[in-house]
Design a protein around this motif. Structure first.
Motif, PDB file in Angstrom:
ATOM      1  N   GLU A   1       0.915  -1.323   0.099  1.00 28.64           N
ATOM      2  CA  GLU A   1       0.070   0.095  -0.109  1.00 28.64           C
ATOM      3  C   GLU A   1       0.934   1.213   0.022  1.00 28.64           C
ATOM      4  OE1 GLU A   1      -4.657  -0.242   1.729  1.00 28.64           O
ATOM      5  OE2 GLU A   1      -2.871   0.172   3.246  1.00 28.64           O
TER       6      GLU A   1
ATOM      7  N   GLU B   1       1.593   4.862  -1.795  1.00 29.47           N
ATOM      8  CA  GLU B   1       0.835   6.046  -2.711  1.00 29.47           C
ATOM      9  C   GLU B   1       1.694   6.443  -3.840  1.00 29.47           C
ATOM     10  OE1 GLU B   1      -1.898   9.891  -2.696  1.00 29.47           O
ATOM     11  OE2 GLU B   1      -1.146   9.093  -0.898  1.00 29.47           O
TER      12      GLU B   1
ATOM     13  N   ILE C   1      -3.002   3.592  -4.911  1.00 26.45           N
ATOM     14  CA  ILE C   1      -2.216   3.144  -3.694  1.00 26.45           C
ATOM     15  C   ILE C   1      -1.576   1.729  -3.479  1.00 26.45           C
ATOM     16  CG2 ILE C   1      -3.373   4.893  -2.418  1.00 26.45           C
ATOM     17  CD1 ILE C   1      -5.015   2.535  -0.960  1.00 26.45           C
TER      18      ILE C   1
END
Length: 240
Positions: free
Chosen positions: A135, A137, A230
């Protein structure tokens, strides 16, 4: 059910066992115990051989079933009968590469979680290479270089890798035991197997691992990709 010897001794190469069931349709047998890893968690199953009454049977696939661990055999000859005592031998070169690779994935996961708080959203591996999704970004070439340097510092730190099998209640008191975005542990299981890279990473896991991070060898991040806003994918390879 089949006792998984590799859950407590990943370095076990050979073993004796008894055939408890035969599946003619799948050309497979179930044993009372086995050192063959049946696959799972992104790690491939083991291969190797089973010898019974002088006949050597190539084991081409190992997988879980409700009745036990199925060992699929590639042979025209008939299968060993129920009650037969067999000698099993794991393809050690392949297994050890998978052990190094799986531990490498945990080092990568531990570094990324420690330094950036990013959870794992997916992963897969084969001998000496794998990929893991996080995860993230934003992920850049410079950041990937920083991560590669950090993971190799952990390899060089020669951290011990410890395996424990804990009661469910005790295991789930460990903070951040599940590093994946989705909890993949089956509900209601009485015990949880954990893998700890001492001083770096502790999480639930069912795969096979080396005993010390120095066995992993140099890790190279060979590529990275964006798989969504993400979700970023990191590709890793190990030296032969």
């Amino acid at each position: 059910m089949t006792e998984l010897l590799c859950h407590t001794d990943a370095y076990l190469k050979t073993f004796k066992a008894t055939v408890t069931a035969v599946d003619e349709e799948l050309h497979a047998i179930i044993l009372d115990k086995t050192a063959f890893y049946p696959g799972g968690g992104g790690q491939l199953c083991d291969t190797g051989t089973i010898t019974a009454d002088g006949t050597v049977y190539p084991v081409i696939k190992v997988k879980k079933s409700p009745e036990g661990i199925l060992h699929e055999i590639d042979a025209a000859a008939g299968l060993p009968a129920v009650g037969t005592i067999i000698n099993g031998e794991v393809d050690w070169e392949r297994r050890y590469k998978m052990m190094r690779t799986h531990t490498a994935m945990h080092i990568l996961c531990g570094v990324v979680f420690r330094d950036y708080g990013a959870q794992v959203t997916g992963g897969d591996m084969e001998p000496l290479k794998g990929r893991m999704d996080f995860e993230f970004e934003n992920l850049s070439k410079d950041l990937v270089g920083v991560i590669e340097e950090a993971v190799n510092k952990e390899v060089a730190a020669a951290r011990d890798v410890r395996v424990k099998i804990l009661p469910r209640e005790e295991a789930f008191q460990i903070p951040d035991l599940i590093r994946t975005k989705i909890n993949l542990l089956p509900p209601g299981i009485p015990e949880v197997r954990t893998i700890e890279i001492v001083g770096l990473d502790l999480q639930a896991d069912g795969g096979t691992h080396v005993a010390n991070t120095r066995e992993v060898g140099r890790m190279r991040i060979v590529d990275y990709k964006s798989k969504g806003k993400i979700n970023k994918r990191i590709y890793v390879e190990l030296d032969e």
